[in-house]
Design a protein around this motif. Structure first.
Motif: not given
Length: 384
Positions: A206-211
């Motif tokens: 999720l954090n990869t996608a957000f960033e």
């Protein structure tokens, strides 16, 4: 400006803990996940006008930023706002915004200007969700489905080839982060190495996608990875709002690519037609030149004086019938094929036709095209 609440942090002295505004907002956001998402969504549009909001139920109370938000997302001008600071000025501004929303065919049930001016959180969030539905989701159309169903179908189509991704809804299907990463990879494979993602690392995914979305796609972070993973059923409105941003980001690029491909196709068809026209002109010119040279020879009716000369003349005519005429007949057939093919292609591409009419007692073919105007004499002679 803090709010006093009884807290366990008072210890044995039983002191009231004063909670800061930020702490209060974080606590409220946990109870209402869509609040942070809606705030980020509003700011993603308001920043285009050089402003933003910090507190969604407070900053829309006077109606000014609400009217500005509607102008940015709709591209239309709203009535001039009231500049006063009295309550009735604020109500008037909010009413102008609500009237504009209603003019777009949206029914505002139980949402009144007074509740927004009073900072009613539930009503404010309901109003923002109505705006998101109307301006970000309603116009989505995929294979005869629209709005929520259209967005869901778009996600399913784009993520279908990816392992461990099965989008069936806008809540639990997105918990492990793979669906979001798949959406990004499908359109921008250079941004994410999908093969290195693990299903057992949802927070990391999720954090990869957000960033990546924030850095390269200009989609601000609207969700919290820990909240999504630790919630049995993530907030559907928040997920829909965030995913709709991907649709608009990628659909715009797809439309531009489609338009570019359409232009390239039209140019390719025109170039092919130009090539056929040039071939027709070249072949017809060569055939006509041969006809021009051959006609005087055939029209020669002078009697020969000797038998040998007569025999030679007869032999020359036989050579003409056996050797010289057959390839010219083939060339004439090829001309007719090129002519009919060109006519068909021009008609299918809505281009001017390849016309034939009489000019000075001869059949003239006029090739009308943007960069070519050719007159070709078609002479029926020599037994063609």
């Amino acid at each position: 400006h803090g709010r006093g609440v009884e807290g366990g942090g008072g210890g044995k002295w039983g002191v009231k803990k004063v909670m800061s505004t930020i702490e209060w907002q974080l606590l409220f956001q946990k109870r209402c996940p869509s609040r942070g998402t809606f705030t980020a969504w509003c700011n993603s549009h308001l920043r285009k006008a050089g402003t933003q909001i910090e507190n969604i139920e407070e900053d829309f109370r006077n109606g000014l930023k609400l009217m500005l938000l509607l102008e940015v997302i709709s591209g239309e001008r709203l009535p001039k706002p009231d500049k006063g600071k009295m309550r009735f000025h604020k109500i008037a501004n909010v009413n102008k915004a609500l009237d504009f929303i209603s003019s777009k065919g949206v029914k505002l049930i139980s949402i009144g200007a007074e509740e927004i001016v009073d900072g009613n959180v539930k009503m404010t969030l309901g109003m923002i969700w109505t705006i998101i539905l109307r301006f970000a989701i309603q116009d989505i159309s995929v294979e005869e489905t629209s709005a929520k169903e259209g967005l869901l179908l778009w996600c399913q189509r784009k993520t279908a080839p990816y392992r461990n991704v099965n989008v069936q809804n806008f809540h639990i299907s997105w918990k492990d982060g793979l669906a979001l990463c798949a959406l990004i990879h499908r359109h921008r494979p250079d941004l994410i190495d999908y093969s290195k993602l693990r299903k057992d690392d949802p927070v990391g995914n999720l954090n990869t996608a957000f960033e990546v979305a924030e850095k390269y796609l200009d989609i601000p972070k609207m969700l919290d990875a820990d909240d999504i993973v630790n919630t049995p059923k993530p907030d559907e409105k928040a997920i829909m709002t965030y995913v709709s941003c991907f649709y608009h980001a990628f659909a715009g690029a797809e439309q531009a690519e489609t338009a570019a491909n359409r232009i390239c196709k039209v140019l390719a068809v025109n170039q092919e037609n130009e090539k056929l026209m040039e071939e027709y002109e070249k072949l017809a010119s060569e055939l006509l030149e041969w006809i021009r040279r051959t006609i005087p020879w055939l029209e020669n009716r002078v009697a020969e004086q000797t038998m040998h000369a007569m025999q030679q003349k007869l032999e020359d005519f036989r050579d003409y019938r056996r050797v010289h005429k057959p390839p010219k007949v083939q060339e004439k057939c090829q001309l007719e094929i090129n002519f009919n093919t060109l006519q068909t292609k021009l008609r299918l591409s809505n281009r001017p036709a390849f016309m034939v009419y009489t000019y000075e007692d001869k059949m003239v073919s006029v090739c009308v095209a943007p960069s070519l105007l050719t007159l070709v004499y078609r002479v029926n002679y020599l037994g063609f």
